[in-house]
Design an enzyme around this catalytic site. Structure first.
Site, short mmCIF file in Angstrom:
data_model
loop_
_atom_site.label_atom_id
_atom_site.label_comp_id
_atom_site.label_asym_id
_atom_site.label_seq_id
_atom_site.Cartn_x
_atom_site.Cartn_y
_atom_site.Cartn_z
N ALA A 67 0.87 -1.22 0.01
CA ALA A 67 -0.06 -0.02 0.00
C ALA A 67 0.66 1.29 0.21
CB ALA A 67 -0.95 -0.01 1.34
N GLY A 68 2.02 1.21 -0.24
CA GLY A 68 3.02 2.30 0.05
C GLY A 68 3.48 2.54 1.15
N LEU A 71 1.44 5.61 6.38
CA LEU A 71 1.31 6.97 6.72
C LEU A 71 1.02 7.27 8.34
CD1 LEU A 71 -1.34 8.03 3.99
CD2 LEU A 71 1.40 8.49 4.14
N HIS A 92 15.71 5.54 1.25
CA HIS A 92 15.11 4.10 0.88
C HIS A 92 14.54 3.99 -0.41
CE1 HIS A 92 14.75 4.90 5.34
NE2 HIS A 92 15.53 3.88 5.42
N ASP A 149 6.95 9.44 -6.43
CA ASP A 149 8.38 9.16 -6.06
C ASP A 149 8.70 7.67 -6.48
OD1 ASP A 149 7.42 7.59 -3.97
OD2 ASP A 149 7.51 9.23 -2.51
#
Length: 267
Positions: A67-68, A71, A92, A149
């Site tokens: 999911a990236g 957060l 990273h 990104d």
């Protein structure tokens, strides 16, 4: 190989040369904490340096591929005035994508579910993407006031073209597996229950192939993606010169002459 809680690293017992890296935070949709990113970096470096590894599979557990960015961790660190989140792209994400694209052996993304943000970008950076029917892709950077990104600005438009890439990024529109296939975003879509076997079969085929040639193919394609025709021709010439002296090329020629299947050693 050792097994870590957040990243499972395994070598195939059935097919020599295949290493599988499995993101393992299923309750958090395999979102990327600092720990997971650092373990993934280390595992990719190890796979790149290990001559016994001739193909890499990247996948996830549970309902998501990745999911990236996590957060919750990101916000928590920012609220604590920790500067780490401001450096994670350089420390990273960029190195991870560089290792995937520069891996001197094929990387197969077995996209088992939702792939968003940096997670989707890791799949885009892989050489081959095989998606489960439940998989989907989402570029939602704009929804949190950020730009792309993890190389997504470079990889996505090369996979599906500028027009489609900018649409998906501006509208943050989810792409389901069937549409991903029609766009050319993935190589194939298989039923969920067949994903692991299919990805391993593709990896096994590649692991039995001419690894050095695969590395040069990736290298010259990267050069050609941002060079003149003359530069691309020069890169191809240099690669062919080097590959012509390899044991795998000699084996392939002998196998052709003697009408047998070649046995490649990846050398």
């Amino acid at each position: 190989m050792t097994t870590e809680d957040v990243l499972l690293v395994s070598d195939s017992t059935d097919t020599p040369g295949v290493r599988t890296l499995t993101l393992n935070r299923p309750k958090a949709y395999n979102s990327l904490t600092v720990e997971l990113k650092e373990r993934l970096l280390a595992a990719l470096r190890d796979a790149a340096a290990d001559d016994s590894v001739r193909a890499v599979v990247l996948t996830g557990t549970g309902k998501a591929f990745c999911a990236g960015q996590d957060l919750k961790e990101h916000v928590g660190l920012l609220q604590a005035n920790d500067p780490a989140p401001l450096h994670t792209v350089a420390e990273h994400y960029n190195p991870i994508v560089g290792l995937i694209t520069g891996m001197p052996k094929p990387v197969i993304a077995a996209v088992n579910g939702a792939a968003a943000g940096a997670g989707a970008a890791f799949a885009y950076a892989s050489d081959i993407r095989i998606a489960a029917s439940s998989a989907n892709f989402l570029m939602a950077f704009a929804n949190v006031g950020l730009g792309p990104d993890s190389g997504a600005s470079w990889t996505l438009q090369r996979l599906i073209g500028y027009g489609r890439a900018v649409e998906l990024m501006l509208l943050a529109r989810k792409v389901e597996a069937d549409e991903a296939l029609s766009l050319g975003l993935v190589s194939e879509v298989v039923p969920d229950e067949e994903l692991t076997a299919r990805a391993q079969a593709v990896a096994a085929k590649l692991a039995a192939g001419p690894t050095v040639a695969y590395a040069k193919i990736k290298e010259v394609l990267a050069v050609a993606a941002e060079s003149t025709l003359g530069e691309a021709l020069a890169a191809e010439d240099a690669a062919q010169g080097a590959l012509g002296a390899t044991a795998d090329h000699a084996e392939a020629v002998d196998a052709f002459v003697t009408k047998r299947r070649p046995t490649f050693q990846g050398k």
